[in-house]
Each structure stands twice: as structure tokens, then as C-alpha cells.
Scaffold this motif. Structure first.
Motif, mmCIF file in Angstrom:
data_model
loop_
_atom_site.group_PDB
_atom_site.id
_atom_site.type_symbol
_atom_site.label_atom_id
_atom_site.label_comp_id
_atom_site.label_asym_id
_atom_site.label_seq_id
_atom_site.Cartn_x
_atom_site.Cartn_y
_atom_site.Cartn_z
ATOM 1 N N VAL A 125 49.934 28.937 29.146
ATOM 2 C CA VAL A 125 49.664 29.724 29.855
ATOM 3 C C VAL A 125 49.700 31.328 29.524
ATOM 4 N N VAL B 38 46.424 31.745 27.576
ATOM 5 C CA VAL B 38 45.363 31.991 27.986
ATOM 6 C C VAL B 38 45.294 33.324 29.075
ATOM 7 N N TRP B 39 46.343 33.817 29.210
ATOM 8 C CA TRP B 39 46.621 35.165 29.822
ATOM 9 C C TRP B 39 46.117 36.307 28.557
ATOM 10 N N SER C 157 42.469 36.290 28.136
ATOM 11 C CA SER C 157 41.821 36.906 29.251
ATOM 12 C C SER C 157 41.857 38.395 29.125
ATOM 13 N N GLU C 158 42.991 38.970 28.790
ATOM 14 C CA GLU C 158 43.337 40.238 28.590
ATOM 15 C C GLU C 158 42.155 40.799 27.506
ATOM 16 N N TYR D 22 38.687 40.586 28.767
ATOM 17 C CA TYR D 22 38.427 41.840 29.830
ATOM 18 C C TYR D 22 38.232 43.110 28.903
ATOM 19 N N ALA E 80 38.176 39.741 35.666
ATOM 20 C CA ALA E 80 38.793 38.575 35.048
ATOM 21 C C ALA E 80 40.180 38.214 35.563
ATOM 22 N N PRO E 81 40.131 37.056 36.026
ATOM 23 C CA PRO E 81 41.129 36.426 36.785
ATOM 24 C C PRO E 81 42.550 36.816 36.328
ATOM 25 N N LEU E 82 42.746 36.523 35.048
ATOM 26 C CA LEU E 82 43.980 36.742 34.437
ATOM 27 C C LEU E 82 44.470 37.999 34.175
ATOM 28 N N ALA E 83 43.521 39.066 34.043
ATOM 29 C CA ALA E 83 43.497 40.369 33.468
ATOM 30 C C ALA E 83 44.311 40.854 34.609
ATOM 31 N N LEU E 84 45.296 41.936 34.335
ATOM 32 C CA LEU E 84 46.156 42.501 35.259
ATOM 33 C C LEU E 84 46.290 44.118 35.387
#
Length: 146
Positions: A18, A21-22, A25-26, A29, A74-78
Motif C-alpha cells: 500500500v 502504491v501510494w 501515485s504521488e 501525479y 490521481a486517486p492516491l495523491a493527497l
């Protein structure tokens, strides 16, 4: 006992996956929103991002600027806020921030009491297109050389 160890091992591997993947994603992005090599003018930005809806006109030190906010796709970029791109009155990109909500330098630099929403049509009336750094015209701008 082996079952408990295997359960903890599985949980550990899932957590590592996890996190990987995060982070991926960052990174993805950050690469996608970086304007370098993608656009250098407001017209190029708008052509590349036709779904941009948050566009503001602002004034700073007597000069007018456009600040366009991209979108977080990006679904996991926060990030705390979407990316922001600043263009001068000629339409040239002069500054940008990946996450302006967490970037106090960007906020301080571009904070203004004279900030108002602007439409794409108003942009065409107010801001003149800038050519590219290599001297060629911006997207949609007629060439000076026939």
C-alpha cells in the motif's frame, strides 16, 4: 504459532504494498502536473486542460496575473489543494505550485485582495497571448513568418 507469524507477515507485506502504491501515485501525479516541456503559456495550458474551471484574475504591485488551478486526478495523491499556475499579462507562465495549500511561500507571493473569478472568454479579451521562449508563436497564435 506459525499461523500468527504468517498473519503478521501478510499484514506487513500488505502495508508495504500500500505504501509503495501510494508513493508511486504521488510521483506519477508530480510528473503529470509539472508544466516543464508541456506548456509555457496560458493558451497552451487552456488547450491542454480544457476542463479547467477555477481561473482567477489578480493584481499584484500594479500588474495583472491569471492564476489557473488544475485538478487532482490521481486517486492516491493527497495534496491539500489542486496545482496552481500563474501567468503574467502576456500569458507567459511565470510560477506554479504542486500544492499551493501547503506552500506558504507561494501563498504569500500571490495573495491579493484584488482577486476575482474570470471566464475563458474574458481571458481572451484581457490577456494577450505570449509566444514561446524559442520565438515561435504560442498555440493558436498566427506565425509572424509566412
Amino acid at each position: 504459532m506459525k499461523t500468527i507469524v504468517n498473519i503478521f507477515r501478510l499484514i506487513f507485506y500488505l502495508m508495504v504494498a500500500v505504501i509503495a502504491v501510494w508513493i508511486g501515485s504521488e510521483v506519477n501525479y508530480a510528473r503529470r502536473i509539472n508544466p516543464k516541456g508541456k506548456f509555457g503559456t496560458l493558451q497552451e495550458y487552456l488547450a491542454r486542460h480544457p476542463d479547467t474551471t477555477r481561473i482567477y484574475k489578480t493584481e499584484k504591485n500594479g500588474n495583472q496575473y491569471i492564476i489557473a488551478h488544475g485538478k487532482v486526478d490521481a486517486p492516491l495523491a493527497l495534496p491539500s489543494s489542486p496545482p496552481a499556475y500563474v501567468f503574467d499579462s502576456s500569458g507567459k507562465l511565470i510560477d506554479w505550485a504542486k500544492d499551493p495549500g501547503d506552500n506558504s511561500n507561494f501563498q504569500d507571493k500571490w495573495r491579493s485582495d484584488k482577486r476575482e473569478a474570470i471566464t475563458r472568454k474574458e481571458i481572451e479579451k484581457t490577456f494577450q497571448p505570449a509566444g514561446r521562449a524559442d520565438g515561435s508563436p504560442a498555440a493558436g497564435e498566427p506565425s509572424a513568418h509566412p
